[in-house]
Design an enzyme around this catalytic site. Structure first.
Site, PDB file in Angstrom:
ATOM      1  N   GLU A  41      22.098 -35.922 -26.604  1.00 41.40           N
ATOM      2  CA  GLU A  41      23.198 -35.469 -25.738  1.00 41.40           C
ATOM      3  C   GLU A  41      22.686 -35.510 -24.313  1.00 41.40           C
ATOM      4  O   GLU A  41      21.872 -34.688 -23.905  1.00 41.40           O
ATOM      5  CB  GLU A  41      23.634 -34.042 -26.122  1.00 41.40           C
ATOM      6  CG  GLU A  41      24.742 -33.510 -25.220  1.00 41.40           C
ATOM      7  CD  GLU A  41      25.041 -32.027 -25.438  1.00 41.40           C
ATOM      8  OE1 GLU A  41      24.972 -31.549 -26.603  1.00 41.40           O
ATOM      9  OE2 GLU A  41      25.318 -31.332 -24.442  1.00 41.40           O
ATOM     10  N   ARG A  45      24.718 -33.147 -15.816  1.00 44.14           N
ATOM     11  CA  ARG A  45      24.342 -32.141 -14.815  1.00 44.14           C
ATOM     12  C   ARG A  45      23.654 -32.748 -13.612  1.00 44.14           C
ATOM     13  O   ARG A  45      23.509 -32.100 -12.601  1.00 44.14           O
ATOM     14  CB  ARG A  45      23.338 -31.170 -15.426  1.00 44.14           C
ATOM     15  CG  ARG A  45      23.975 -30.070 -16.174  1.00 44.14           C
ATOM     16  CD  ARG A  45      22.950 -29.327 -17.004  1.00 44.14           C
ATOM     17  NE  ARG A  45      23.553 -29.152 -18.291  1.00 44.14           N
ATOM     18  CZ  ARG A  45      23.037 -28.446 -19.259  1.00 44.14           C
ATOM     19  NH1 ARG A  45      21.878 -27.860 -19.116  1.00 44.14           N
ATOM     20  NH2 ARG A  45      23.678 -28.330 -20.385  1.00 44.14           N
ATOM     21  N   THR A  69      27.798 -31.476 -21.011  1.00 45.00           N
ATOM     22  CA  THR A  69      28.292 -30.889 -19.759  1.00 45.00           C
ATOM     23  C   THR A  69      29.534 -31.640 -19.269  1.00 45.00           C
ATOM     24  O   THR A  69      29.692 -31.927 -18.080  1.00 45.00           O
ATOM     25  CB  THR A  69      27.198 -30.857 -18.654  1.00 45.00           C
ATOM     26  OG1 THR A  69      25.904 -30.645 -19.254  1.00 45.00           O
ATOM     27  CG2 THR A  69      27.443 -29.718 -17.678  1.00 45.00           C
ATOM     28  N   LYS A 129      31.177 -26.503 -30.428  1.00 40.42           N
ATOM     29  CA  LYS A 129      29.917 -25.981 -29.916  1.00 40.42           C
ATOM     30  C   LYS A 129      30.083 -24.465 -29.761  1.00 40.42           C
ATOM     31  O   LYS A 129      31.188 -23.989 -29.503  1.00 40.42           O
ATOM     32  CB  LYS A 129      29.660 -26.667 -28.564  1.00 40.42           C
ATOM     33  CG  LYS A 129      28.551 -26.106 -27.706  1.00 40.42           C
ATOM     34  CD  LYS A 129      28.216 -27.117 -26.605  1.00 40.42           C
ATOM     35  CE  LYS A 129      27.444 -26.467 -25.467  1.00 40.42           C
ATOM     36  NZ  LYS A 129      26.445 -27.374 -24.870  1.00 40.42           N
TER      37      LYS A 129
HETATM   38  C1  3PG Z   1      23.373 -26.684 -23.352  1.00 39.57           C
HETATM   39  O1  3PG Z   1      24.013 -27.219 -22.461  1.00 39.57           O
HETATM   40  O2  3PG Z   1      23.652 -26.833 -24.530  1.00 39.57           O
HETATM   41  C2  3PG Z   1      22.266 -25.768 -22.966  1.00 39.57           C
HETATM   42  O3  3PG Z   1      21.884 -25.932 -21.637  1.00 39.57           O
HETATM   43  C3  3PG Z   1      21.090 -25.812 -23.848  1.00 39.57           C
HETATM   44  O4  3PG Z   1      20.477 -24.587 -23.654  1.00 39.57           O
HETATM   45  P1  3PG Z   1      18.904 -24.410 -23.590  1.00 39.57           P
HETATM   46  O5  3PG Z   1      18.468 -25.069 -22.313  1.00 39.57           O
HETATM   47  O6  3PG Z   1      18.663 -22.932 -23.550  1.00 39.57           O
HETATM   48  O7  3PG Z   1      18.330 -25.052 -24.807  1.00 39.57           O
END
Ligand code: 3PG
Length: 207
Positions: A41, A45, A69, A129
């Site tokens: 994924e 960002r 994102t 999710k």
């Molecule tokens: C996401 O977008 O799924 C999260 O940023 C993942 O979270 P983590 O950085 O705490 O693993």
């Protein structure tokens, strides 16, 4: 559902990846494949996200590449045009839902409350999710939904690490989990693909 089948069964762990260049994206994708993880994924960002998706789709066809994102209708369209095979959003609005549907790609909309889960189910979507997982009640929260929303299946992400992963993966309504822990920013910046391959192998063994 697309020819990919259920997004929740591609891998026990979906790596959530942030890169600064498309080359880094290709390096991470190859390192993940070497460790036995065949899905990525790529988050939108950073400005490099879309370019990285394009490069991975071209150069690492053995991995299933999706966009994360996806927070706006424009991002959904751009991610599809770049060659994403699936979309993941941290939450959902009516226009984002319409845009993600328009792409024809499978997607996981983000949820964090019972009402949001009900809204997504009402839209005819059963895979979603759960984000941010740890901050929103974690595995105990999801466990509480098993009997209330039995059709909903989740990919929790946010704050999950290798030691807490089994708490989620053992739940009946969790198909996979996601996280950034297996592709650390310092390893990506240093091009330490061997470290990422090791972390990927450890994550793949959780399944
Ligand atoms: C996401 O977008 O799924 C999260 O940023 C993942 O979270 P983590 O950085 O705490 O693993």
């Amino acid at each position: 559902m697309s020819e990919l089948g259920s997004l929740l069964t591609l891998s026990p762990v979906v790596p959530v990846v942030v890169v600064d260049t498309a080359e880094q994206g290709v390096g991470v994708a190859k390192a993940l494949v070497a460790g036995g993880i065949k899905v990525i994924e790529m988050t939108l960002r950073t400005p490099a996200g879309l370019e990285a998706i394009r490069a991975i789709a071209d150069e690492v066809p053995e991995i299933v590449v999706g966009a994360g994102t996806v927070t706006t209708p424009q991002r959904a369209a751009d991610a599809a045009a770049a060659g994403s095979q699936f979309l993941v959003s941290p939450g959902l609005t009516p226009s984002l839902l319409a845009a993600m549907k328009d792409t024809g790609l499978p997607f996981l909309p983000g949820t964090a409350t019972v009402s949001e889960v009900l809204s997504v189910l009402e839209a005819g979507i059963t895979e979603m999710k759960f984000f941010p997982a740890e901050q929103s009640g974690g595995a105990p929260f999801l466990s509480g939904l098993v009997t209330v929303t039995p059709d909903a299946r989740f990919c929790p992400t946010g704050g999950i690490r290798v030691n807490t992963a089994p708490d989620y993966l053992k739940l009946a309504n969790v198909g996979c989990i996601g996280g950034t822990w297996l592709t650390p920013a310092d390893a990506i910046a240093a091009g330490d693909w061997e470290r990422i391959t090791k972390l990927a192998a450890e994550a793949a063994a959780l399944g």
